[in-house]
Write an enzyme that holds these catalytic residues in place. Structure first.
Site, PDB file in Angstrom:
ATOM      1  N   TRP A  36      62.393  43.033  30.559  1.00 30.63           N
ATOM      2  CA  TRP A  36      61.299  42.485  29.747  1.00 30.63           C
ATOM      3  C   TRP A  36      59.954  42.638  30.433  1.00 30.63           C
ATOM      4  O   TRP A  36      58.957  42.979  29.793  1.00 30.63           O
ATOM      5  CB  TRP A  36      61.578  41.031  29.362  1.00 30.63           C
ATOM      6  CG  TRP A  36      62.703  40.937  28.384  1.00 30.63           C
ATOM      7  CD1 TRP A  36      63.916  40.348  28.582  1.00 30.63           C
ATOM      8  CD2 TRP A  36      62.749  41.481  27.055  1.00 30.63           C
ATOM      9  NE1 TRP A  36      64.704  40.484  27.455  1.00 30.63           N
ATOM     10  CE2 TRP A  36      64.009  41.167  26.515  1.00 30.63           C
ATOM     11  CE3 TRP A  36      61.843  42.208  26.271  1.00 30.63           C
ATOM     12  CZ2 TRP A  36      64.392  41.556  25.225  1.00 30.63           C
ATOM     13  CZ3 TRP A  36      62.229  42.595  24.987  1.00 30.63           C
ATOM     14  CH2 TRP A  36      63.482  42.264  24.476  1.00 30.63           C
ATOM     15  N   ASP A  86      55.815  35.081  30.701  1.00 33.11           N
ATOM     16  CA  ASP A  86      56.726  35.188  29.559  1.00 33.11           C
ATOM     17  C   ASP A  86      57.855  34.189  29.786  1.00 33.11           C
ATOM     18  O   ASP A  86      58.677  34.373  30.679  1.00 33.11           O
ATOM     19  CB  ASP A  86      57.269  36.621  29.472  1.00 33.11           C
ATOM     20  CG  ASP A  86      58.272  36.807  28.331  1.00 33.11           C
ATOM     21  OD1 ASP A  86      58.621  35.820  27.661  1.00 33.11           O
ATOM     22  OD2 ASP A  86      58.714  37.965  28.125  1.00 33.11           O
ATOM     23  N   LYS A 135      65.104  32.284  21.353  1.00 33.50           N
ATOM     24  CA  LYS A 135      66.060  32.100  22.444  1.00 33.50           C
ATOM     25  C   LYS A 135      66.436  30.625  22.575  1.00 33.50           C
ATOM     26  O   LYS A 135      67.589  30.270  22.673  1.00 33.50           O
ATOM     27  CB  LYS A 135      65.480  32.610  23.766  1.00 33.50           C
ATOM     28  CG  LYS A 135      64.935  34.030  23.713  1.00 33.50           C
ATOM     29  CD  LYS A 135      66.027  35.078  23.511  1.00 33.50           C
ATOM     30  CE  LYS A 135      65.495  36.390  22.984  1.00 33.50           C
ATOM     31  NZ  LYS A 135      64.656  37.148  23.905  1.00 33.50           N
TER      32      LYS A 135
HETATM   33  C1  PLP Z   1      63.827  38.311  23.775  1.00 36.99           C
HETATM   34  C2  PLP Z   1      62.738  38.430  24.741  1.00 36.99           C
HETATM   35  C3  PLP Z   1      61.559  39.116  24.420  1.00 36.99           C
HETATM   36  C4  PLP Z   1      61.344  39.807  23.086  1.00 36.99           C
HETATM   37  O1  PLP Z   1      61.252  38.899  22.065  1.00 36.99           O
HETATM   38  P1  PLP Z   1      61.000  39.400  20.540  1.00 36.99           P
HETATM   39  O2  PLP Z   1      60.727  38.110  19.840  1.00 36.99           O
HETATM   40  O3  PLP Z   1      62.250  40.075  20.092  1.00 36.99           O
HETATM   41  O4  PLP Z   1      59.842  40.308  20.558  1.00 36.99           O
HETATM   42  C5  PLP Z   1      60.572  39.168  25.379  1.00 36.99           C
HETATM   43  N1  PLP Z   1      60.716  38.591  26.576  1.00 36.99           N
HETATM   44  C6  PLP Z   1      61.847  37.929  26.911  1.00 36.99           C
HETATM   45  C7  PLP Z   1      61.961  37.307  28.264  1.00 36.99           C
HETATM   46  C8  PLP Z   1      62.890  37.837  26.010  1.00 36.99           C
HETATM   47  O5  PLP Z   1      64.004  37.184  26.344  1.00 36.99           O
END
Ligand code: PLP
Length: 362
Positions: free
Chosen positions: A103, A173, A197
């Site tokens: 990511w 993030d 998530k």
């Molecule tokens: C799932 C995830 C993303 C991407 O998320 P989307 O909503 O599918 O764009 C980005 N960063 C992390 C750490 C993730 O787990």
């Protein structure tokens, strides 16, 4: 499990708390006497504005968000933020990235389109199985921000200590750890996460941004939707927001408050993760793939001695009512995502099953 539901170890979208789903079911046909489902409401209606305002207020209370931070609800998931962050935050056109997995690598590659992006630390040398020492990094003099992915969903690592950014703005993030534990918001310039998530349905990112980082003097060619000031000035309603996701997130915030907040949630998450890691540490068949000090409480990747046996275990778990344990396609093996909504009983039952499997196949 009630309703014939399974223990769902999906990395995302993932389990939601059962009391939340039940409440949503009860309100589906007629939300609080409005005569409508939330999916059918105008986002400008009094009843929906109240839902959105309450969601923000509850999130602020849960996370202790200081008054000089804005909370934005933006569509496009976490991925859109990979672009919006450099587009909005690069003033000098320079940013430092720490790459600890898929990511942060994606965010790093995307940011390169918008300026000079420097890789100041990486754990690629060992397959992203650890978090590098971030106490004294070569932070760029002119960096507009330092970027991390605080919990790498695919590789299963998490930061125990935040990087020393030497005074530069920290951007994180938190998609796969959002609301899993208390965080000190004031240490960051910007926190963002896709909500699917740990918090709600897919298609929404929550961005918590310090007000002084919201700029109006941006390149006028930046699409209007991709400017933080657009969302900030319009209370996240410049256009029709993801009303349904905001509503569900609001329910999850209320639920988290009802169980005692993020301290309590964190304790429960630590207990759950310990059950699984303790098992992996003593098992002869299964082995965790992450350096012990950097293990995530949310995403637990593990392997057996072979891809064939991994696949056999995945199939056996699925047949026994444990779903989505297959590891990400880029790393293989198995992965148990044990977010907030995974009950302790789910982790206990999985461990019992794996113990049994090992005893029979050992
Ligand atoms: C799932 C995830 C993303 C991407 O998320 P989307 O909503 O599918 O764009 C980005 N960063 C992390 C750490 C993730 O787990």
């Amino acid at each position: 499990m009630k309703y014939g539901r399974v223990f769902n170890f999906s990395a995302g979208p993932s389990m939601l708390p059962e009391p939340v789903l039940e409440k949503v079911r009860d309100e589906l046909m007629n939300y609080k006497g409005s005569g409508m489902c939330v999916m059918e409401m105008s986002h400008r209606s009094k009843v929906f504005i109240e839902i959105a305002n309450q969601a923000e207020a509850d999130l602020r209370e849960l996370m202790g968000i200081p008054d000089n931070y804005k909370v934005l609800f933006i569509q496009g998931g976490a991925t859109l933020e990979f672009s919006m962050i450099p587009m909005n935050l690069m003033k000098n056109g320079v940013a430092d990235y720490i790459v600890t997995g898929s990511w942060s690598k994606k965010a790093f590659d995307e940011a390169k389109k918008f300026g000079e992006v420097r890789l100041i630390a990486s754990s690629a040398d060992k397959g992203y199985s650890y978090i590098p020492d971030v106490s004294d990094l070569p932070i760029s003099e002119d960096a507009d921000y330092v970027y991390i992915c605080e919990n790498e969903t695919i590789h299963g690592t998490t930061y125990q200590e935040l990087p020393n950014t030497k005074g530069k703005v920290l951007v994180t993030d938190q998609s796969s750890m959002f609301l899993s534990k208390p965080v000190d918001v004031s240490k960051y310039g910007l926190i963002f996460g896709g909500v699917q998530k740990n918090v709600g349905p897919a298609g929404l990112a929550i961005v918590i941004i310090r007000e002084d980082l919201i700029r109006e003097d941006l390149d006028p060619n930046i699409p209007i939707y991709m400017r933080y000031d657009t969302h900030a000035k319009n209370d996240s309603m410049y256009n029709t927001p993801n009303c349904w996701a905001i509503y569900i997130c609001g329910k999850v915030f209320k639920y988290l408050k009802s169980i005692g907040g993020l301290e309590v949630m964190n304790k429960m998450n630590q207990e759950k993760a310990a059950i699984l890691y303790d098992f992996l540490d003593q098992s002869k068949m299964f082995k965790g793939t992450v350096a012990a000090k950097d293990r995530s409480l949310m995403n637990v990747p593990f392997v057996t001695e072979s891809a064939e046996l991994d696949a056999e275990v995945v199939a056996a778990t699925k047949a026994a009512g444990f779903d989505n344990l297959k590891g990400h396609k880029s790393v293989g093996g198995l992965r148990a995502s044990i977010y907030n909504a995974m009950p302790k009983e789910g982790v206990q039952a999985l461990v019992e099953f794996l113990k049994d499997f090992e005893a029979k196949h050992g």
